[in-house]
Design an enzyme around this catalytic site. Structure first.
Site, PDB file in Angstrom:
ATOM      1  N   ARG A   1       0.754  -1.325   0.096  1.00  0.00           N
ATOM      2  CA  ARG A   1       0.049  -0.252   0.067  1.00  0.00           C
ATOM      3  C   ARG A   1       0.842   1.261   0.124  1.00  0.00           C
ATOM      4  O   ARG A   1       0.216   2.436  -0.623  1.00  0.00           O
ATOM      5  CB  ARG A   1      -0.839   0.095   1.359  1.00  0.00           C
ATOM      6  CG  ARG A   1      -0.429  -0.356   2.449  1.00  0.00           C
ATOM      7  CD  ARG A   1      -1.363  -0.300   3.529  1.00  0.00           C
ATOM      8  NE  ARG A   1      -0.875  -0.716   4.976  1.00  0.00           N
ATOM      9  CZ  ARG A   1      -1.322  -0.292   6.048  1.00  0.00           C
ATOM     10  NH1 ARG A   1      -2.151   0.333   6.170  1.00  0.00           N
ATOM     11  NH2 ARG A   1      -0.552  -1.051   7.208  1.00  0.00           N
TER      12      ARG A   1
ATOM     13  N   GLU B   1     -19.430   3.314   0.549  1.00  0.00           N
ATOM     14  CA  GLU B   1     -18.546   2.627  -0.522  1.00  0.00           C
ATOM     15  C   GLU B   1     -19.547   2.604  -1.851  1.00  0.00           C
ATOM     16  O   GLU B   1     -18.778   2.734  -2.953  1.00  0.00           O
ATOM     17  CB  GLU B   1     -18.139   1.258  -0.199  1.00  0.00           C
ATOM     18  CG  GLU B   1     -16.868   1.087   0.848  1.00  0.00           C
ATOM     19  CD  GLU B   1     -17.596   1.243   2.509  1.00  0.00           C
ATOM     20  OE1 GLU B   1     -18.924   1.468   2.403  1.00  0.00           O
ATOM     21  OE2 GLU B   1     -16.625   1.607   3.101  1.00  0.00           O
TER      22      GLU B   1
HETATM   23  C1  LIG Z   1     -18.398  -1.054   5.270  1.00  0.00           C
HETATM   24  C2  LIG Z   1     -16.953  -0.647   6.191  1.00  0.00           C
HETATM   25  N1  LIG Z   1     -16.269   0.348   5.569  1.00  0.00           N
HETATM   26  C3  LIG Z   1     -15.229   0.689   6.385  1.00  0.00           C
HETATM   27  C4  LIG Z   1     -15.075   0.125   7.348  1.00  0.00           C
HETATM   28  C5  LIG Z   1     -13.624   0.547   7.858  1.00  0.00           C
HETATM   29  N2  LIG Z   1     -14.104   1.216   9.135  1.00  0.00           N
HETATM   30  C6  LIG Z   1     -14.108   0.684  10.497  1.00  0.00           C
HETATM   31  S1  LIG Z   1     -14.575   1.535  11.831  1.00  0.00           S
HETATM   32  C7  LIG Z   1     -14.814   2.782  10.498  1.00  0.00           C
HETATM   33  C8  LIG Z   1     -15.500   4.337  11.064  1.00  0.00           C
HETATM   34  C9  LIG Z   1     -15.330   4.488  12.592  1.00  0.00           C
HETATM   35  O1  LIG Z   1     -16.223   5.337  13.000  1.00  0.00           O
HETATM   36  P1  LIG Z   1     -17.489   5.037  14.009  1.00  0.00           P
HETATM   37  O2  LIG Z   1     -18.059   3.724  13.088  1.00  0.00           O
HETATM   38  O3  LIG Z   1     -18.279   5.973  14.488  1.00  0.00           O
HETATM   39  O4  LIG Z   1     -16.496   4.140  15.251  1.00  0.00           O
HETATM   40  P2  LIG Z   1     -15.797   4.921  16.235  1.00  0.00           P
HETATM   41  O5  LIG Z   1     -14.343   5.406  15.770  1.00  0.00           O
HETATM   42  O6  LIG Z   1     -16.510   5.785  16.956  1.00  0.00           O
HETATM   43  O7  LIG Z   1     -15.499   3.653  17.125  1.00  0.00           O
HETATM   44  C10 LIG Z   1     -14.295   2.382   9.322  1.00  0.00           C
HETATM   45  C11 LIG Z   1     -14.786   3.347   8.256  1.00  0.00           C
HETATM   46  C12 LIG Z   1     -15.754  -0.987   7.793  1.00  0.00           C
HETATM   47  N3  LIG Z   1     -15.556  -1.714   8.876  1.00  0.00           N
HETATM   48  N4  LIG Z   1     -16.948  -1.065   7.013  1.00  0.00           N
END
Ligand SMILES: Cc1ncc(C[n+]2csc(CCOP(=O)(O)OP(=O)(O)O)c2C)c(N)n1
Ligand SMILES: [Mg+2]
Lengths: 285, 341
Positions: free
Chosen positions: B31, B79
């Site tokens: 990456r 996505e």
């Molecule tokens: C469909 C999907 N896209 C991307 C991710 C990668 N991902 C994991 S947690 C997250 C977002 C984190 O924000 P939140 O859901 O509010 O969790 P917090 O940081 O507050 O624990 C992402 C984009 C995922 N798990 N699933």
């Protein structure tokens, strides 16, 4: 339902403290994982497992159990710690988190550990499955309830809104969505990445009943859920305002702790702080 | 001895690092090469833009975001939106690179990819990060091992799985420069850098990294290194393998695959992906039609991944050096039985 007695509340606070310590220990052992959201949902998972839900740790498949779905699977450590403290499996097993051969997979896998209702991690899929379960319960005339824990970040997923619409259509009053509103996601504040406000209004517009509370005030959360259970003809959401990393001073409110495990000295400090906090709760007894 | 010399000659012609020297091998996640390539692509073409779904650091889009803040778009955990919006932006002449984990893009967004990128013919480039079980402790939900299958089946799509970080940078620049929908796959874990700046790279042209006439090992992605190590170990027992870095899954270099099967008489395919529908399946399709030969498949055999370290999982799913050696011996045995000796 009676409101919580002061003794019952203190017991829950002690359990929540144990859950937080379990989160820190398991993440230290794992060397990867998500402390921020896990810690900030410790009070809510404690209230669910130790007070609100109908469930039996010795019989996880009991047919009339309330269903608890964790949609944002990355905060699995809080669910695992709460389940261990509640007696689903030995607390020591928390130290296998994320290791080869463990039942405690990095993101929860239903077929791996009894007591999980779904497999999750890919965000935005929990409410849809919870909607299916709640609809199934209605079709059978069953009286168990469905709780779906969601993160705020996953409210950017289209599927979540499809589920909100559907639950509204079928008037699923046996369905309660709980939102970890910490205003944080990986790339920063939710309001910078993709604004969610006015958040509560969006649920209202989808025909949901909205409750809001401080997600670290266990009594207020219990009260909100008890009120939600009384609602007829509508699904309900409890928007819990939380602080990422709650309970560990140097993690609180910092998005960098979304997915970074504590190092050894950081974990030791965290456990020290939590032990001190535990003393104070106990002293109030 | 003679064949070992020619093996080295192939490696020299490809300007590979001395991968037998463990001390000389650098470990860099593929990456990182994407991150560097994207910035360079942005410098070369002002139409290049980047869109990310809340994963700017781990997909390595962060550097582009810093270098070209006005050409960076954050859309949150969405996505399907990522793909369809990129198709719209491409319609205005932009060259969008869109990044998430491979599991979610193209995993979640597949129909948008098929319709708005491929059928609709738009110049969108997908960067699929964290592919394969080498994602490690996150577990099966985050380990994309079906993405090559679902992408290579789409008409008009270019699918590239570079072997190391240096090649990932070149592949990023190559898909930026060539018009059309493309999928670039890379991994999370650190992995051996076997190529150098001087190593040639051309989309659709497979590379012979090692010469040999007994069995052809056709590999892609970070497992190319394991294939090279296995080939060197086998050479000590007098078995000489050709190692082909088959980085472009679609359009695949059919003449190179047929030549490998013709010259060696048996093939082992190596990929960090389900063997059903992946790179090896495409090799089998080509050879079944043009030059049938015994083939052994290294990859995931109809199982999901799980939590563990990249090393533990690579071994568990039979993608380590010892497994590749065993597959070569099986392929050789089948070839000899076929040839009646
Ligand atoms: C469909 C999907 N896209 C991307 C991710 C990668 N991902 C994991 S947690 C997250 C977002 C984190 O924000 P939140 O859901 O509010 O969790 P917090 O940081 O507050 O624990 C992402 C984009 C995922 N798990 N699933
Ligand atoms: Mg959040």
């Amino acid at each position: 339902m009676d409101s919580l007695s002061p003794e019952a509340l203190r017991d829950l606070q002690l359990h929540a403290n144990d859950v937080r310590q379990g989160i820190i220990r398991s993440l230290l052992a794992a060397g990867s994982g998500h402390p921020g959201g896990s810690l900030d949902m410790a009070d809510i998972f404690t209230a669910l497992y130790f007070h609100l839900m109908r469930h039996d740790p010795t019989n996880p498949d009991r047919p009339d159990r309330d269903r608890l779905l964790l949609s944002c699977g990355h905060i699995a450590p809080v669910r695992y710690a709460a389940m261990a403290c509640a007696g689903y499996f030995p607390v020591e097993e928390l130290l296998t988190l994320r290791r080869f051969g463990t039942r405690l997979q990095g993101h929860p896998e239903r077929v791996s550990l009894p007591g999980l209702e779904t497999t999750s991690g890919p965000l935005g899929e929990g409410l849809a499955q919870g909607t299916g379960m709640a609809l199934g319960a209605k079709m059978d005339g069953a009286d168990w309830r469905v709780y779906v824990v969601t993160s705020d970040g996953e409210h950017q997923c289209g599927l979540h809104w499809e589920a909100m619409m559907t639950a509204g259509k079928f008037k699923l009053d046996n369905l309660t969505c709980i939102v970890d509103r910490n205003v944080i996601q990986i790339d920063g504040s939710t309001e910078d990445v993709m604004p969610l406000e006015p958040f509560a209004d969006k649920y209202r517009a989808f025909n949901w009943e909205v409750f809001e509370c401080d997600g670290h005030d266990i009594a207020a959360f219990v009260d909100a859920v008890e009120k939600a259970k009384q609602v007829k003809g509508k699904p309900q959401v409890v928007i819990a305002h939380t602080v990422m990393g709650k309970g560990v001073s140097f993690m609180e409110g910092d998005y960098l702790w979304h997915g970074k495990p504590p190092k050894k000295d950081e974990a030791e400090q965290a456990l020290r702080e939590l032990s001190e906090a535990r003393e104070l709760i106990g002293a109030g007894r | 001895m003679a064949s070992t010399t020619s093996a080295n000659a192939a490696s020299a012609a490809m300007h590979l690092v001395d991968y037998a020297d463990l001390g000389a091998i650098k470990q860099v996640p593929t990456r990182n090469g994407f991150g560097e390539g994207l910035i360079e692509a942005g410098r070369r073409d002002e139409h290049v833009i980047a869109i990310c779904a809340d994963l700017s650091e781990s997909t390595r889009m962060e550097g582009f975001k810093k270098a070209f803040p006005k050409r960076y778009i954050e859309i949150g955990v969405a996505e399907q939106m990522l793909v369809a919006m990129a198709a719209g932006l491409a319609a205005t002449g932009k060259v969008p690179f869109i990044a998430s984990y491979a599991m979610f893009n193209p995993g979640r967004s597949w129909e948008q990819v098929r319709t708005t990128m491929a059928l609709n013919q738009t110049n969108v480039k997908i960067a699929g990060a964290h592919a394969g079980v080498s994602v490690g402790p996150d577990g099966a939900t985050h380990q994309a091992v079906e993405d090559v299958a679902i992408m290579r089946v789409i008409p008009k799509m270019t699918v590239v799985v570079p072997c190391d970080s240096v090649q990932t940078k070149k592949a990023t620049l190559a898909v930026a420069a060539r018009w059309g929908p493309a999928y670039l796959r890379f991994a999370r874990a650190e992995s051996a850098v076997v190529t150098t700046e001087e190593t040639p790279f051309e989309l659709g042209v497979a590379q012979t990294f090692r010469e040999g006439g007994d069995v052809a090992i056709v590999a892609c992605g970070i497992l190319v290194y394991n294939a090279l190590v296995a080939a060197d170990e086998l050479a000590k027992d007098g078995i000489e393998c050709r190692v082909v870095n088959n980085h472009t899954i679609k359009p695949m270099d059919e003449p190179a695959i047929v030549a490998a099967a013709r010259d060696c008489g048996a093939v082992v395919t190596v990929e960090e992906h389900q063997v059903q529908g992946g790179m090896g399946s495409r090799v089998a399709e080509i050879l079944a039609a043009q030059h049938p030969a015994p083939i052994e498949f290294i990859g995931m055999h109809d199982r999901f991944g799980q939590s563990g370290t990249p090393q533990e999982l690579t071994e568990e799913y039979g993608m380590g050096v010892a497994s590749i050696r065993a597959a070569v011996l099986r392929a050789l045995g089948r070839k000899r039985a076929r040839n009646g000796r």
